[in-house]
Design an enzyme around this catalytic site. Structure first.
Site, mmCIF file in Angstrom:
data_model
loop_
_atom_site.group_PDB
_atom_site.id
_atom_site.type_symbol
_atom_site.label_atom_id
_atom_site.label_comp_id
_atom_site.label_asym_id
_atom_site.label_seq_id
_atom_site.Cartn_x
_atom_site.Cartn_y
_atom_site.Cartn_z
ATOM 1 N N GLY A 1 6.335 1.050 -7.233
ATOM 2 C CA GLY A 1 7.216 2.168 -7.414
ATOM 3 C C GLY A 1 7.179 3.176 -6.290
ATOM 4 O O GLY A 1 8.046 4.017 -6.194
ATOM 5 N N MET A 2 6.166 3.122 -5.416
ATOM 6 C CA MET A 2 6.074 4.134 -4.366
ATOM 7 C C MET A 2 6.694 3.678 -3.056
ATOM 8 O O MET A 2 6.759 4.454 -2.112
ATOM 9 C CB MET A 2 4.621 4.579 -4.171
ATOM 10 C CG MET A 2 3.655 3.508 -3.760
ATOM 11 S SD MET A 2 1.913 4.009 -3.832
ATOM 12 C CE MET A 2 1.784 5.273 -2.620
ATOM 13 N N LYS A 20 6.615 -3.109 3.814
ATOM 14 C CA LYS A 20 6.584 -2.160 2.698
ATOM 15 C C LYS A 20 6.712 -0.765 3.285
ATOM 16 O O LYS A 20 5.897 -0.358 4.122
ATOM 17 C CB LYS A 20 5.250 -2.342 1.967
ATOM 18 C CG LYS A 20 5.140 -1.700 0.639
ATOM 19 C CD LYS A 20 3.820 -2.141 0.003
ATOM 20 C CE LYS A 20 3.759 -1.762 -1.436
ATOM 21 N NZ LYS A 20 2.528 -2.236 -2.073
ATOM 22 N N ASP A 115 -7.114 -2.405 -10.901
ATOM 23 C CA ASP A 115 -5.779 -2.436 -11.511
ATOM 24 C C ASP A 115 -5.314 -3.881 -11.711
ATOM 25 O O ASP A 115 -4.204 -4.249 -11.326
ATOM 26 C CB ASP A 115 -4.782 -1.648 -10.665
ATOM 27 C CG ASP A 115 -3.550 -1.207 -11.469
ATOM 28 O OD1 ASP A 115 -3.606 -1.209 -12.720
ATOM 29 O OD2 ASP A 115 -2.533 -0.868 -10.842
#
Length: 186
Positions: A1-2, A20, A115
């Protein structure tokens, strides 16, 4: 999402990468920029087929923050499960063995992922026709060889439904916390 991910080609070699790029609105937040670069710095430590290779990172032309990395095939385990439902046990075991190999390597490099979840497991096809599996997103990873950890004692980062009890309590973690999370995925 970033960040957004683009397919990029090296003009000289023709090699293709994933690029990215941090969303410009987030580039104004120093903590977010540091977290973005952190995943690149952590990943640069790794040389394992189950972890995407990072080529370089930094501010590019126009000040855009980027990470240039190996271009992956396939889709996330979360996408596969959403489409197919529960996977048969043989395929599940094969995928988990790949993740365990990558995670074992990562833990051997003194890194705790923090995560582990289906969204951070990518499944593609290898040249021999089997499945190739990658462990993704080291944005909140904890490196035990750092002078200070990326979060203060008591801070809680991760995805709550996949977190170990000690992670939820904000305690110091080791590889066992990742294994707990992987057990939930399995």
């Amino acid at each position: 999402g970033m960040a957004r991910i683009y397919k990029a080609r090296n003009r000289d070699s023709g090699e293709v990468f994933a690029c990215k790029v941090l969303h410009p609105s987030l580039a104004l937040q120093p903590y977010t920029v540091e977290r973005f670069y952190r995943q690149a710095r952590v990943s640069l430590k790794f040389e394992h087929p189950g972890v995407p290779r990072v080529e370089r990172y930094g501010p590019g032309l126009g000040g855009h923050h980027f990470i240039l990395m190996e271009l992956l095939t396939g889709e996330s385990l979360a996408q596969i499960m959403a489409r197919e439902g529960r996977l048969d046990w043989e395929r599940s075991v094969r995928i988990m063995l790949h993740v365990c190999a990558a995670l074992g390597y990562v833990h051997g490099q003194a890194v705790v992922h923090r995560d582990i979840k289906p969204e951070n497991i990518q499944v593609g096809i290898d040249p021999a026709g089997g499945e190739k599996v990658w462990l993704l997103d080291f944005g909140i990873a904890q490196m035990s060889d750092e002078g200070s950890f990326s979060t203060a004692f008591g801070d809680v980062l991760g995805t709550p439904s996949y977190m170990s009890p000690e992670q939820i309590r904000g305690e110091r973690l080791d590889g066992r916390s990742d294994l707990y999370s992987l057990g939930i995925v399995f």
